[in-house]
Design a protein around this motif. Structure first.
Motif, PDB file in Angstrom:
ATOM      1  N   SER A   1       0.828  -1.210   0.000  1.00  0.00           N
ATOM      2  CA  SER A   1       0.000   0.000   0.000  1.00  0.00           C
ATOM      3  C   SER A   1       0.857   1.252   0.000  1.00  0.00           C
ATOM      4  O   SER A   1       0.376   2.347  -0.244  1.00  0.00           O
ATOM      5  CB  SER A   1      -0.922   0.008   1.225  1.00  0.00           C
TER       6      SER A   1
ATOM      7  N   ASP B   1      -9.801  -8.725  -0.846  1.00  0.00           N
ATOM      8  CA  ASP B   1      -9.248  -8.293   0.441  1.00  0.00           C
ATOM      9  C   ASP B   1      -7.985  -7.463   0.261  1.00  0.00           C
ATOM     10  O   ASP B   1      -7.139  -7.762  -0.596  1.00  0.00           O
ATOM     11  CB  ASP B   1      -8.927  -9.513   1.309  1.00  0.00           C
ATOM     12  N   ALA B   2      -7.843  -6.447   1.092  1.00  0.00           N
ATOM     13  CA  ALA B   2      -6.671  -5.568   1.049  1.00  0.00           C
ATOM     14  C   ALA B   2      -5.402  -6.347   1.365  1.00  0.00           C
ATOM     15  O   ALA B   2      -5.379  -7.202   2.249  1.00  0.00           O
ATOM     16  CB  ALA B   2      -6.845  -4.418   2.039  1.00  0.00           C
ATOM     17  N   GLY B   3      -4.338  -6.030   0.629  1.00  0.00           N
ATOM     18  CA  GLY B   3      -3.030  -6.606   0.896  1.00  0.00           C
ATOM     19  C   GLY B   3      -2.832  -8.013   0.377  1.00  0.00           C
ATOM     20  O   GLY B   3      -1.763  -8.591   0.562  1.00  0.00           O
TER      21      GLY B   3
ATOM     22  N   VAL C   1     -11.931   3.505  -4.938  1.00  0.00           N
ATOM     23  CA  VAL C   1     -11.063   2.471  -4.365  1.00  0.00           C
ATOM     24  C   VAL C   1      -9.807   2.347  -5.232  1.00  0.00           C
ATOM     25  O   VAL C   1      -9.904   2.345  -6.457  1.00  0.00           O
ATOM     26  CB  VAL C   1     -11.809   1.121  -4.295  1.00  0.00           C
TER      27      VAL C   1
ATOM     28  N   VAL D   1      -3.906  -6.373  -4.457  1.00  0.00           N
ATOM     29  CA  VAL D   1      -4.817  -5.339  -3.953  1.00  0.00           C
ATOM     30  C   VAL D   1      -4.038  -4.526  -2.925  1.00  0.00           C
ATOM     31  O   VAL D   1      -3.407  -5.080  -2.024  1.00  0.00           O
ATOM     32  CB  VAL D   1      -6.071  -5.978  -3.320  1.00  0.00           C
TER      33      VAL D   1
ATOM     34  N   GLU E   1      -2.703  -2.358   0.161  1.00  0.00           N
ATOM     35  CA  GLU E   1      -2.997  -2.568   1.578  1.00  0.00           C
ATOM     36  C   GLU E   1      -3.850  -1.456   2.179  1.00  0.00           C
ATOM     37  O   GLU E   1      -4.457  -1.636   3.225  1.00  0.00           O
ATOM     38  CB  GLU E   1      -1.691  -2.730   2.364  1.00  0.00           C
ATOM     39  N   ASP E   2      -3.889  -0.287   1.544  1.00  0.00           N
ATOM     40  CA  ASP E   2      -4.738   0.794   2.070  1.00  0.00           C
ATOM     41  C   ASP E   2      -6.156   0.745   1.495  1.00  0.00           C
ATOM     42  O   ASP E   2      -6.931   1.688   1.661  1.00  0.00           O
ATOM     43  CB  ASP E   2      -4.101   2.151   1.779  1.00  0.00           C
ATOM     44  N   THR E   3      -6.518  -0.359   0.845  1.00  0.00           N
ATOM     45  CA  THR E   3      -7.873  -0.517   0.316  1.00  0.00           C
ATOM     46  C   THR E   3      -8.870  -0.683   1.467  1.00  0.00           C
ATOM     47  O   THR E   3      -8.645  -1.513   2.362  1.00  0.00           O
ATOM     48  CB  THR E   3      -7.940  -1.744  -0.609  1.00  0.00           C
TER      49      THR E   3
ATOM     50  N   SER F   1     -14.477  -3.350  -0.017  1.00  0.00           N
ATOM     51  CA  SER F   1     -14.387  -2.663  -1.310  1.00  0.00           C
ATOM     52  C   SER F   1     -14.777  -3.620  -2.434  1.00  0.00           C
ATOM     53  O   SER F   1     -14.681  -4.844  -2.310  1.00  0.00           O
ATOM     54  CB  SER F   1     -12.967  -2.144  -1.534  1.00  0.00           C
TER      55      SER F   1
END
Length: 604
Positions: A333, A429-431, A458, A492, A494-496, A500
């Protein structure tokens, strides 16, 4: 002429001294002749004497092994490391200097000063080399006598050994630099009767053995007859213009080198105009060239050198590098501002999970009077083309597939294919690093595109393509009438935000469409991966000024070998030096750009 000008400076930083100072392992073994102290060889103190005892037919060799410096590579894939043996008597002892990596012998540096593979060095003094074809976890220094039966001709002396990586500044310093010669070891005082007196305490580095610092002494093993001085044609004990006249007369009278050996200055067993030129050069240089080194070493260069340097517009990657930690963890991120070559993918223990039905079971689009009804996949197109989809027997492996056929052509450029959107967005999923794969069959050869986009601001994911993280889309061109296998990881950020959503599009991209153009999609899979993103380098291996110079000299407290101009390898261009305490300053002058200043002082 370069003379003592400053060019692009080079720092030879002693990896072994750094490890020794930190109390870490640096010496891994040795053998052969007895070296007075293996630990004393490390420390950049060439004025001490470490003797390899004369073998005399006993053990005719000696070697020491050390922990090798990190595998930092040059742009042409050479190991950016150096070796230095200072204060040695290789020539007089007839000791060959050899190098080994992980016990593999005959590993020689590409650039060498006073080093001859397979024989002893031509000079006593020092040997320095850098850039190797191979790397290793250990580096061995061997000292083998040329005569393996009788051993060394004399005791073999070594002042110190130095090994590590070198670092070149990215550019030459600013013109506003200062180079000084200091005589701080001289104290002057006035006596009671008014006389001025000087007390010379230390005005130069101590000798390295019996030579001045960085001096090279040529040793001629096969000396000419002791009563013959080359150039002394008239045998009066001196070399001057009278010898030139005498040599001219010998040539005019067709005298031979056998009759007049003092006149054969070039050693070609002939006496001719070349010998006259050599004799004149000797006279102009103040004495016989081959014997200039017999001058007392007390006359060697004096003063302490120092350099006050400033560098402008140094990129942050050259000053600090991408990663100032021992670990290689990379927060994807925070990838903004990092170069595409700063990170890479590596397998981890994260389990793989399949997120989609790879056989398109139930994922079909039915066309009914222009109203598209679907469960997961929607037709995606421009210019309201009429298309139809059908379940087809032309599948990859006996399962159902998705087929799209164009019912009329379009002369402009557009895109058409499949998309997941609206109520069928992907939840990612983020990250996490995912992998997307599918098979596609085209009846034409035209470019396609896969695109994943974040919804409502996003951050878009990034595809891993050609060894680097890139855009949120990638393009490919399947071969006509063949199944094409597509697979690519994407990450994806990490700051998502949590929950989202993302759209996914697989379509023909921006090209002319003809009636009957079709695509069949099968075996679509979206999975998590067992890949993680890591920095390619860490604090020890990243080639930047802080990591390789400042950090490994413990903030400037450890000495290093300094070369003011990395294009000039003459002996007077080197110095054992330290940074002046608290002299390093880095000031940000623009975005990701710094100006730095530092002072370097010769030490002994």
């Amino acid at each position: 002429m370069a003379y003592q000008n400053i060019g692009t400076p080079r720092f030879f930083v002693d990896h072994l001294l750094w490890l020794k100072t930190l109390g870490l392992e640096y010496y891994t073994g040795g053998g052969g002749g007895i070296i007075s102290s293996e630990s004393a060889l490390i420390g950049l103190n060439p004025s001490q004497s470490n003797i390899v005892d004369y073998a005399g037919g006993g053990i005719p060799y000696a070697f020491v092994d050390y922990v090798a410096a990190p595998p930092i590579m040059t742009s042409d894939n050479k190991w950016k490391s150096y070796i230095a043996i200072l204060g040695h008597s290789s020539a007089s002892a007839q000791a060959k200097i050899t190098f080994a990596l992980d016990s593999a012998p005959n590993q020689y540096p590409d650039y060498r000063i006073n080093f001859s593979p397979d024989t002893f060095s031509p000079y006593n003094g020092f040997t320095l080399g850098y850039n190797f074809d191979n790397t290793g976890s250990t580096i061995g220094f061997g000292f083998d006598p040329s005569n393996e039966t009788d051993g060394y001709l004399t005791d073999f002396n070594i002042g110190c050994i130095s090994h590590g990586n070198y670092y070149d500044m990215t550019n030459a310093p600013n013109l506003s630099l200062t180079m000084s010669r200091e005589y701080g070891g001289i104290k002057e005082f006035t006596t009671h009767n008014g006389s001025s007196m000087s007390n010379l305490m230390q005005d130069k580095p101590p000798k390295w053995g019996n030579l001045g610092a960085w001096e090279l002494l040529k040793i001629d093993i096969e000396e000419p007859e002791p009563d013959i001085l080359l150039g002394d044609i008239n045998a009066d004990g001196g070399i001057n213009v009278l010898d030139v006249v005498a040599l001219v007369n010998i040539i005019l009278s067709e005298g031979s080198a056998e009759d007049f050996p003092a006149g054969d200055l070039t050693g070609d067993e002939l006496i001719n105009i070349l010998d006259i030129i050599a004799l004149i050069n000797i006279i102009l240089s103040g004495g016989r060239e081959d014997h200039l080194e017999v001058a007392p070493q007390s006359l060697s260069r004096s003063s302490r050198r120092s350099w006050d340097l400033k560098f402008s517009y140094i990129d942050d990657s050259d000053l600090f590098g991408s990663n100032q930690m021992l670990s290689q963890h990379f927060d994807i991120s925070s990838s903004a501002g990092y170069g595409l070559d700063d990170s890479y993918l590596e397998e981890s223990q994260i389990p793989v999970e399949t997120l989609t039905n790879g056989d398109f079971e139930g994922d079909f689009i039915e066309v009914q009077s222009g109203d598209f009804v679907a469960e997961d996949w929607w037709y995606e197109g421009f210019y309201t083309r009429q298309v139809f989809t059908e379940e087809t027997s032309n599948v990859y492996s006996g399962s159902k597939a998705q087929k799209i056929v164009q019912t009329y052509g379009y002369s402009g450029s557009g895109s058409w294919g499949l998309e997941r959107h609206s109520d069928h967005y992907l939840a990612l999923d983020a990250g996490v690093i995912y992998n997307i794969s599918f098979k596609v069959y085209r009846n034409i050869t035209k470019e396609m595109r896969v695109r994943i986009r974040g919804i409502d601001g996003v951050p878009h994911p990034e595809f891993w393509e050609d060894g680097e993280w890139g855009d949120s889309e990638c393009r490919f061109t399947p071969t006509q009438d063949e199944w094409y296998s597509f697979e690519i990881p994407f990450r994806v950020m990490e700051d998502t935000p949590i929950n989202s959503e993302f759209s996914l599009t697989i379509h023909q991209y921006n090209s002319i469409t003809d009636v009957g153009d079709s695509m069949i999609l099968d075996k679509f899979e979206l999975t998590t991966t067992n890949m993680t993103t890591l920095f390619k380098e860490n604090l020890l291996t990243n080639d930047n000024f802080f990591s390789q110079v400042w950090h490994k000299t413990l903030g400037g407290t450890l000495p290093f070998i300094f070369q003011p101009d990395n294009s000039n390898n003459n002996p007077d261009q080197f110095a054992i030096a330290k940074f002046d305490p608290n002299s390093l300053k880095a000031t940000q002058s623009a975005h990701n750009v710094y100006d730095i200043s530092l002072k370097i002082e010769e030490v002994w």
